[in-house]
Design a protein around this motif. Structure first.
Motif, short mmCIF file in Angstrom:
data_model
loop_
_atom_site.label_atom_id
_atom_site.label_comp_id
_atom_site.label_asym_id
_atom_site.label_seq_id
_atom_site.Cartn_x
_atom_site.Cartn_y
_atom_site.Cartn_z
N GLY A 15 0.82 -1.21 0.00
CA GLY A 15 0.00 0.00 0.00
C GLY A 15 0.86 1.25 0.00
O GLY A 15 2.08 1.20 -0.16
N THR A 16 0.20 2.39 0.18
CA THR A 16 0.90 3.68 0.29
C THR A 16 0.80 4.15 1.74
O THR A 16 -0.29 4.23 2.30
CB THR A 16 0.28 4.72 -0.65
N MET A 17 1.94 4.44 2.33
CA MET A 17 1.99 4.77 3.75
C MET A 17 1.45 6.18 4.00
O MET A 17 1.90 7.17 3.41
CB MET A 17 3.44 4.68 4.26
N ALA A 18 0.46 6.27 4.88
CA ALA A 18 -0.14 7.57 5.23
C ALA A 18 0.42 8.11 6.54
O ALA A 18 0.28 9.31 6.84
CB ALA A 18 -1.65 7.44 5.32
N GLU A 19 1.05 7.24 7.32
CA GLU A 19 1.55 7.66 8.64
C GLU A 19 3.07 7.80 8.62
O GLU A 19 3.74 7.49 7.63
CB GLU A 19 1.11 6.63 9.69
N LYS A 20 3.60 8.25 9.74
CA LYS A 20 5.04 8.46 9.85
C LYS A 20 5.72 7.17 10.32
O LYS A 20 5.93 6.96 11.51
CB LYS A 20 5.35 9.61 10.81
N PHE A 21 6.03 6.32 9.35
CA PHE A 21 6.77 5.09 9.63
C PHE A 21 8.05 5.09 8.82
O PHE A 21 8.10 5.64 7.71
CB PHE A 21 5.95 3.85 9.26
N ASP A 22 9.08 4.48 9.38
CA ASP A 22 10.33 4.30 8.65
C ASP A 22 10.46 2.85 8.22
O ASP A 22 9.88 1.94 8.82
CB ASP A 22 11.53 4.66 9.54
N CYS A 26 16.19 -0.14 6.19
CA CYS A 26 17.10 0.96 5.86
C CYS A 26 16.78 2.25 6.62
O CYS A 26 17.53 3.22 6.53
CB CYS A 26 17.09 1.23 4.36
N ARG A 27 15.67 2.28 7.33
CA ARG A 27 15.22 3.40 8.15
C ARG A 27 14.83 4.63 7.34
O ARG A 27 14.64 5.71 7.90
CB ARG A 27 16.29 3.79 9.19
N ASP A 28 14.69 4.51 6.03
CA ASP A 28 14.20 5.63 5.23
C ASP A 28 12.73 5.87 5.56
O ASP A 28 11.98 4.92 5.81
CB ASP A 28 14.34 5.34 3.74
N PRO A 29 12.29 7.15 5.55
CA PRO A 29 10.88 7.43 5.83
C PRO A 29 9.97 6.86 4.74
O PRO A 29 10.30 6.91 3.55
CB PRO A 29 10.82 8.96 5.87
N LEU A 30 8.82 6.34 5.15
CA LEU A 30 7.89 5.71 4.22
C LEU A 30 6.65 6.55 3.93
O LEU A 30 5.89 6.23 3.01
CB LEU A 30 7.44 4.35 4.78
N GLN A 31 6.44 7.62 4.69
CA GLN A 31 5.21 8.39 4.54
C GLN A 31 5.08 8.92 3.10
O GLN A 31 6.00 9.51 2.55
CB GLN A 31 5.18 9.56 5.52
N GLY A 32 3.93 8.64 2.50
CA GLY A 32 3.66 9.07 1.13
C GLY A 32 4.27 8.16 0.08
O GLY A 32 4.12 8.42 -1.11
N LYS A 33 4.94 7.09 0.51
CA LYS A 33 5.58 6.17 -0.43
C LYS A 33 4.90 4.80 -0.39
O LYS A 33 4.23 4.45 0.57
CB LYS A 33 7.06 6.00 -0.10
N TYR A 35 4.82 0.93 0.18
CA TYR A 35 5.53 0.10 1.15
C TYR A 35 4.91 -1.30 1.18
O TYR A 35 3.85 -1.56 0.61
CB TYR A 35 5.46 0.73 2.55
N VAL A 36 5.60 -2.18 1.90
CA VAL A 36 5.10 -3.54 2.09
C VAL A 36 5.07 -3.84 3.58
O VAL A 36 6.02 -3.51 4.31
CB VAL A 36 6.02 -4.58 1.39
N LEU A 45 10.03 -0.87 -0.90
CA LEU A 45 10.02 -1.91 -1.93
C LEU A 45 11.42 -2.45 -2.20
O LEU A 45 11.60 -3.65 -2.44
CB LEU A 45 9.42 -1.35 -3.23
N LYS A 46 12.42 -1.58 -2.13
CA LYS A 46 13.79 -2.02 -2.38
C LYS A 46 14.24 -3.02 -1.33
O LYS A 46 14.84 -4.05 -1.64
CB LYS A 46 14.72 -0.80 -2.41
N CYS A 47 13.96 -2.72 -0.08
CA CYS A 47 14.35 -3.63 1.00
C CYS A 47 13.52 -4.91 0.99
O CYS A 47 14.01 -5.98 1.38
CB CYS A 47 14.24 -2.93 2.35
N PHE A 48 12.27 -4.80 0.56
CA PHE A 48 11.46 -6.01 0.45
C PHE A 48 12.10 -6.99 -0.54
O PHE A 48 12.25 -8.18 -0.26
CB PHE A 48 10.04 -5.68 0.00
N ASP A 49 12.50 -6.47 -1.71
CA ASP A 49 13.12 -7.33 -2.70
C ASP A 49 14.43 -7.93 -2.18
O ASP A 49 14.77 -9.08 -2.47
CB ASP A 49 13.40 -6.55 -3.99
N LYS A 50 15.16 -7.15 -1.39
CA LYS A 50 16.48 -7.57 -0.93
C LYS A 50 16.40 -8.55 0.24
O LYS A 50 17.16 -9.52 0.30
CB LYS A 50 17.29 -6.35 -0.53
N PHE A 51 15.47 -8.31 1.17
CA PHE A 51 15.47 -9.08 2.41
C PHE A 51 14.27 -10.03 2.58
O PHE A 51 14.36 -10.99 3.34
CB PHE A 51 15.50 -8.13 3.62
N CYS A 52 13.17 -9.75 1.90
CA CYS A 52 11.94 -10.49 2.20
C CYS A 52 11.40 -11.31 1.04
O CYS A 52 10.73 -12.33 1.26
CB CYS A 52 10.84 -9.52 2.64
#
Length: 210
Positions: A15-22, A26-33, A35-36, A45-52
């Motif tokens: 989905g698209t993150m509406a809240e302030k989550f990192d 990688c600890r990059d902010p997810l708000q407005g991006k 995410y999984v 998405l980058k870390c999902f492909d790499k780690f999950c």
């Protein structure tokens, strides 16, 4: 042999993150991006492909969050990679058969389990006309005279070792001749009726000609 349907996709939410989550990794902010969410964690998405992400057993690439995933007995595929190992027909939305660690469509499974023609070594499947002699089976058009190469089909023939001869060729090559009239002294040939293969057995049986 039983047919199977693949299991549904692994449980994760995109989905698209509406809240302030990192991102959990990688600890990059997810708000407005995009995410999984998987196993209670949020990641980019980058870390999902790499780690999950699971690795596709066919192409060996990660199955990304935007991809459709197919899995069967702890093995994973992109839906476009989930195909019959023989004919490459897509199977993501169809039943299939797992055999010898291979995924096969139902049609190819039937061919694999069918008897093989002695002449061309291809499968004899339901509807094929075939002939059988002493436990060996041929397509009708593959059972030919060893000399003239003409199809014997439903005609009479003479077996000689590993070879088979039509009546004419056998008389020419092997028959003894009468010293008075010079005609061939021919033994009774072998004959059988040709049948359509029912799909599981080849039932034609050799008989002596009357």
């Amino acid at each position: 042999m039983a047919s199977h349907r693949h299991s549904g996709p692994s449980s994760y939410k995109v989905g698209t993150m509406a809240e302030k989550f990192d991102c959990h990794y990688c600890r990059d902010p997810l708000q407005g991006k995009k995410y999984v969410q998987k196993d209670g964690h949020h990641c980019c998405l980058k870390c999902f492909d790499k780690f999950c992400a699971n690795t596709c057993v066919e192409c060996r690439k990660p199955i990304g969050a935007d991809s459709k995933e197919v899995h069967y007995k702890n093995r994973f595929w992109h839906d476009t990679c989930f195909r019959c190992a023989k004919c490459l027909h897509p199977l993501a939305n169809e039943t299939f058969v797992a055999k010898d660690n291979k995924i096969l469509c139902n049609k190819c499974t039937t061919r694999e389990d069918s008897p093989k023609c002695k002449g061309c070594f291809k499968a004899i499947v339901a509807g094929d006309q075939n002939v059988e002699y002493k436990g060996t089976v041929w397509h009708k058009d593959c059972f030919t005279c060893s000399n003239c190469k003409q199809v014997i089909g439903t005609g009479s023939f003479f077996p000689k070792g590993e070879d088979f001869y039509c009546v004419t060729c056998h008389e020419t090559k092997f028959a003894k001749h009468c010293v008075k009239c010079n005609k061939g002294l021919v033994k009774a040939p072998v004959w059988w009726p040709m049948k359509d293969n029912p799909g599981t057995t080849t039932a034609s049986t050799a008989k002596n000609a009357p």
